[in-house]
Design an enzyme around this catalytic site. Structure first.
Site, PDB file in Angstrom:
ATOM      1  N   GLU A 172       0.792  -1.228   0.000  1.00 31.94           N
ATOM      2  CA  GLU A 172       0.000   0.000   0.000  1.00 31.94           C
ATOM      3  C   GLU A 172       0.830   1.286   0.000  1.00 31.94           C
ATOM      4  O   GLU A 172       0.755   2.082   0.947  1.00 31.94           O
ATOM      5  CB  GLU A 172      -0.957   0.038   1.198  1.00 31.94           C
ATOM      6  CG  GLU A 172      -2.067  -0.981   1.122  1.00 31.94           C
ATOM      7  CD  GLU A 172      -3.191  -0.683   2.128  1.00 31.94           C
ATOM      8  OE1 GLU A 172      -3.152   0.366   2.781  1.00 31.94           O
ATOM      9  OE2 GLU A 172      -4.089  -1.522   2.237  1.00 31.94           O
ATOM     10  N   GLU A 378      -5.392  -8.531   1.309  1.00 33.47           N
ATOM     11  CA  GLU A 378      -6.001  -8.139   2.593  1.00 33.47           C
ATOM     12  C   GLU A 378      -7.473  -7.859   2.400  1.00 33.47           C
ATOM     13  O   GLU A 378      -7.877  -7.248   1.408  1.00 33.47           O
ATOM     14  CB  GLU A 378      -5.392  -6.847   3.161  1.00 33.47           C
ATOM     15  CG  GLU A 378      -4.049  -7.005   3.807  1.00 33.47           C
ATOM     16  CD  GLU A 378      -3.491  -5.677   4.316  1.00 33.47           C
ATOM     17  OE1 GLU A 378      -4.283  -4.817   4.765  1.00 33.47           O
ATOM     18  OE2 GLU A 378      -2.270  -5.511   4.240  1.00 33.47           O
TER      19      GLU A 378
END
Ligand code: BGC
Length: 516
Positions: A172, A378
């Site tokens: 991320e 995720e």
């Protein structure tokens, strides 16, 4: 909706990897032990007011000391794979130069134990805990940090390349740039706003250099990166709202995915006057857009965007650092985030929208025709879990909402990528639940909890929640199905390998892309 483990197991494709995910800084603790160096996050978290209730990451989940117990719990779950991150400051305390043998040894033991228990290791090289020395030299605003990550990747490849089944270079980058360098609500706490663009490019370059190092080391495992993706939804048909949603899409999604998957930054970025001096070299873009073995996608929620400053804009990814205070923060921004009407939210205030999982995947498929196979690296939700005690004083955590969240999202991802689905061209290879343990949720401290395991903050005792039992049942039902299929003769060799990878008996072999 297939909340029942049995029903969901029936639609899990053969070879589909089910895993759980964590990150070093969020679970390990032991910040000063065995030669670990400080990270930018150690310093940021120690600043009064930076973390909700001034919670400290010093202990986190004490995973550094309880690693074998945590692997035993994963074994009990019956999952195929575990995604963890290597703590850069534990392995290479200064971010460059000498390695710390005790740090290396910790992950060596973890990886061996996982394999011995039939769980395939997926290692993330960078999940935000930058060595402090690098942060002090400018962190991701400094191009040199990208080269340091490349070097760290070479160290990790030499140490674990023979056994890691899947590598994630960075996790991320959008959150790091938005929270760490634009708003200053994550380490290193810098608020450069639009001037933070170099932190984006340098992270992506770091990804490219890490890829290059892993390829040069000939690691047999698959290599990719993880981006978060949030579909941007205009709050109305008003053209200004639509433009705003497009801008957010560019700033949070395309800015990080286009360079990797298309080899160029979105035109709007290059056109914007404040970035007019930004012209990355051809060599940089080639490094950034090297072919991936897989693309990691974190999906939590969509974002509803409206024009105008609202009462203080906190875009997705930035909101996560601020708990459910969606109205705090920025001002004077050209657009703002709104809540979805009539929509259930998590404790963080995030909208629960499993149908947008399909939108996310369909948008990815449409934008990036060359998209490699995808893992959802995720997905999960924070809730204020009910804690009750049975007659004998044992803790029970009936987190049915988390079960529903996970079941609905896994189902949506599988249906979207099945033949006839909205994103049927995507080869979806797996889903990793965030997270194994209630952990240190960055700026939200221990207030926002995503775990399948409740962690007692005083004793560190782990207690399986209802969601843990549900996932264990799902895996058992899936394995029964795989065993039954395995008994049938099959023409397709690849499918056979997948079924074998899915049986509880052994971990998927390194470098076998078909294995789950
Ligand atoms: C991050 C995790 C984080 C989770 C929930 C992701 O942005 O990769 O580290 O805990 O979301 O906020």
């Amino acid at each position: 909706m297939k909340a029942s483990a049995h029903d969901l197991a029936a639609i899990l494709p053969p070879g589909f990897t089910m895993g759980v995910a964590t990150a070093a800084f969020q679970i390990e603790g032991a910040l000063d032990e065995d030669g670990r160096g400080p990270s930018g996050w150690d310093v940021f978290a120690a600043m009064p007011g930076s973390i909700v209730n001034d919670h400290s990451p010093a202990m986190a989940c004490d995973h550094y000391h309880r690693m074998p117990e945590d692997v035993a719990l994963m074994k009990e779950l019956g999952i195929d794979s575990y995604r963890f991150s290597l703590s850069w400051p534990r392995i290479q305390p200064g971010g460059s130069g000498p390695v710390n043998p005790k740090g290396l040894d910790f992950y060596d033991r973890l990886i061996d134990l996982l394999l011995a228990n039939g769980i395939s290791p997926m290692a993330t090289l960078y999940h935000w805990d930058t060595p402090l020395e690098l942060d002090e030299a400018g962190g991701w605003m400094n191009r040199d940090t990208a080269y340091r990550l490349g070097e760290f990747a070479a160290i990790a490849a030499a140490a674990y390349g023979d056994r890691v089944v899947r590598w994630v270079t960075i996790n991320e980058p959008a959150t790091v740039s938005a929270n760490g360098y634009m708003l200053g609500v994550h380490a290193p706490g810098e608020a450069h706003m639009l001037k933070a663009l170099p932190s984006v490019h340098h992270q992506l370059l770091g990804h490219g250099l890490a890829m290059q190092a892993l390829r040069a080391a000939n690691v047999p495992g698959e290599v990719g990166l993880t981006n978060v993706y949030s579909p941007m939804v205009a709050a109305s048909i008003n053209p200004l709202d639509k433009v705003s949603a497009g801008l957010m899409d560019m700033a949070q999604n395309r800015l990080y995915a286009d360079p990797v998957l298309l080899g160029k930054y979105p035109d709007a970025i290059r056109a914007a006057t404040f970035f007019s001096s930004f012209s990355p070299s051809k060599e940089d873009m080639e490094l950034i857009s090297q072919p991936l073995d897989f693309y990691g996608l974190n999906y939590y929620m969509p974002t509803r965007v409206a024009a105008g400053p609202g009462d203080g804009a906190v875009p997705q990814g930035m909101a996560e650092a601020m708990g459910n205070d969606l109205n705090g923060g920025g001002s004077g921004t050209p657009f703002h985030v709104q809540s979805f009407p009539d929509t259930e939210i998590t404790a963080y205030g995030w909208p629960i929208k499993p149908d947008y999982m399909a939108v996310a995947l369909a948008e990815m498929a449409e934008r990036y025709p060359q998209l490699p196979p995808v893992y959802i690296t995720e997905g999960g939700a924070s809730f204020e879990d009910l804690e009750i005690h049975d007659g004998e004083g044992r803790l029970i955590v009936p987190d049915e909402r988390r079960v529903r969240y996970l079941a609905e999202h896994i189902e949506a991802a599988i249906e979207a990528t099945a033949p006839g689905g909205a994103a049927e061209s995507i080869e979806l290879r797996g889903y990793y639940v965030w997270s194994l343990l209630d952990n240190f949720e960055w700026s939200a401290g221990y207030k926002q909890q995503f775990g399948l395991l409740h962690v007692d903050r005083d004793t560190m005792e782990r207690t399986p929640k209802a969601s843990f039992h549900w996932l264990r049942e799902l895996m058992a039902a899936r394995n029964r199905k795989a065993d039954a299929l395995e008994a049938e003769p099959r023409a397709d060799k690849a499918a056979e390998a997948e079924a074998a990878g899915n049986s509880a008996a052994g971990a998927e072999p390194a470098g076998s892309p078909a294995a789950g």
